[in-house]
Motif scaffolding. Structure first.
Motif, PDB file in Angstrom:
ATOM      1  N   ASP A  16       0.756  -1.551  -0.320  1.00 13.06           N
ATOM      2  CA  ASP A  16      -0.261  -0.147   0.084  1.00 13.06           C
ATOM      3  C   ASP A  16       0.934   1.305  -0.150  1.00 13.06           C
ATOM      4  O   ASP A  16       1.020   1.660   1.450  1.00 13.06           O
ATOM      5  N   PRO A  17       1.247   1.640  -0.921  1.00 11.63           N
ATOM      6  CA  PRO A  17       2.206   3.133  -1.624  1.00 11.63           C
ATOM      7  C   PRO A  17       1.155   4.311  -0.331  1.00 11.63           C
ATOM      8  O   PRO A  17       2.323   4.832   0.005  1.00 11.63           O
ATOM      9  N   PRO A  18       0.232   4.870  -0.559  1.00 10.82           N
ATOM     10  CA  PRO A  18       0.389   5.522  -0.105  1.00 10.82           C
ATOM     11  C   PRO A  18       0.155   5.601   1.557  1.00 10.82           C
ATOM     12  O   PRO A  18       0.347   6.737   2.108  1.00 10.82           O
ATOM     13  N   ALA A  19      -0.368   4.640   1.803  1.00  8.69           N
ATOM     14  CA  ALA A  19      -0.169   4.146   3.212  1.00  8.69           C
ATOM     15  C   ALA A  19       1.387   3.928   3.913  1.00  8.69           C
ATOM     16  O   ALA A  19       1.763   4.929   4.749  1.00  8.69           O
ATOM     17  N   LEU A  20       2.202   3.473   3.245  1.00  5.01           N
ATOM     18  CA  LEU A  20       3.839   3.450   3.522  1.00  5.01           C
ATOM     19  C   LEU A  20       4.342   4.899   3.657  1.00  5.01           C
ATOM     20  O   LEU A  20       4.890   5.337   4.534  1.00  5.01           O
ATOM     21  N   ALA A  21       3.937   5.445   2.648  1.00  5.69           N
ATOM     22  CA  ALA A  21       4.148   7.200   2.165  1.00  5.69           C
ATOM     23  C   ALA A  21       4.181   8.066   3.727  1.00  5.69           C
ATOM     24  O   ALA A  21       4.936   8.744   4.158  1.00  5.69           O
ATOM     25  N   PHE A  40       2.311   3.817  -6.785  1.00  6.14           N
ATOM     26  CA  PHE A  40       3.284   4.662  -6.843  1.00  6.14           C
ATOM     27  C   PHE A  40       3.077   5.780  -5.575  1.00  6.14           C
ATOM     28  O   PHE A  40       2.484   7.078  -6.556  1.00  6.14           O
ATOM     29  N   ALA A  41       4.349   5.886  -4.707  1.00  5.21           N
ATOM     30  CA  ALA A  41       3.598   7.360  -3.818  1.00  5.21           C
ATOM     31  C   ALA A  41       5.249   7.711  -3.069  1.00  5.21           C
ATOM     32  O   ALA A  41       6.203   7.034  -3.439  1.00  5.21           O
ATOM     33  N   ILE A  51      12.338   9.179  -1.503  1.00  8.15           N
ATOM     34  CA  ILE A  51      12.371   7.558  -1.164  1.00  8.15           C
ATOM     35  C   ILE A  51      10.462   7.392  -1.560  1.00  8.15           C
ATOM     36  O   ILE A  51       9.650   8.592  -1.444  1.00  8.15           O
ATOM     37  N   GLY A  52      10.381   6.498  -2.679  1.00  7.59           N
ATOM     38  CA  GLY A  52       9.452   5.649  -3.028  1.00  7.59           C
ATOM     39  C   GLY A  52       8.713   4.766  -2.676  1.00  7.59           C
ATOM     40  O   GLY A  52       9.738   4.440  -2.209  1.00  7.59           O
ATOM     41  N   PHE A  53       7.031   4.793  -2.797  1.00  8.95           N
ATOM     42  CA  PHE A  53       6.698   3.196  -2.436  1.00  8.95           C
ATOM     43  C   PHE A  53       6.257   2.595  -3.319  1.00  8.95           C
ATOM     44  O   PHE A  53       5.378   3.195  -4.103  1.00  8.95           O
ATOM     45  N   GLN A  54       6.844   1.492  -4.037  1.00 10.58           N
ATOM     46  CA  GLN A  54       6.648   0.210  -5.051  1.00 10.58           C
ATOM     47  C   GLN A  54       5.075  -0.037  -4.460  1.00 10.58           C
ATOM     48  O   GLN A  54       5.203  -1.215  -4.212  1.00 10.58           O
TER      49      GLN A  54
END
Length: 123
Positions: A16-21, A40-41, A51-54
């Motif tokens: 869950d990219p938005p939650a981890l971001a 992707f966030a 820092i990216g989260f995919q």
């Protein structure tokens, strides 16, 4: 001798990219990247570090410290000359996978000697 590369981005796989971001934004104070979406966030630091989260389908969380499921991330480095940086990195022991998802004039994926992928990106 000046450094060949400058660390520009770190990207973590996750479900869950938005939650981890949101977690890391609260933890670090980094600014949310304006082009985030459900897959992707990202977060920006004032000095340019990203820092990216995919999103990864079937994501399996790392098992720390057990390596049943190893850590998942890749590094991105800014370079001034893609061809020169690629040549030097290959000399140092990097490999270039056949699959290259980016425009080769802007970025390339290489793997380190242990097989970890990383990107080199034209400044």
């Amino acid at each position: 001798m000046s450094p060949l590369m400058k660390l520009a981005a770190i990207t973590l796989d996750c479900p869950d990219p938005p939650a981890l971001a949101a977690f890391y934004q609260q933890a670090t104070g980094f600014e949310p990247h304006p082009k985030s979406d459900p897959d992707f966030a990202g977060l920006n630091r004032a000095d340019g570090l990203f820092i990216g989260f995919q999103r990864v389908d079937g994501y399996r969380a790392p098992r720390w410290p057990d390596q049943t499921v190893p850590q998942q991330l890749h590094l991105c480095f800014d370079v001034e000359d893609l061809d020169a940086a690629e040549a030097r990195l290959l000399e140092l022991g990097a490999a270039k996978p056949d699959h290259q998802p980016h425009d080769p004039t802007r970025a390339r994926v290489l793997t380190d000697p242990a097989g970890h992928p990383f990107c080199i990106c034209r400044v």
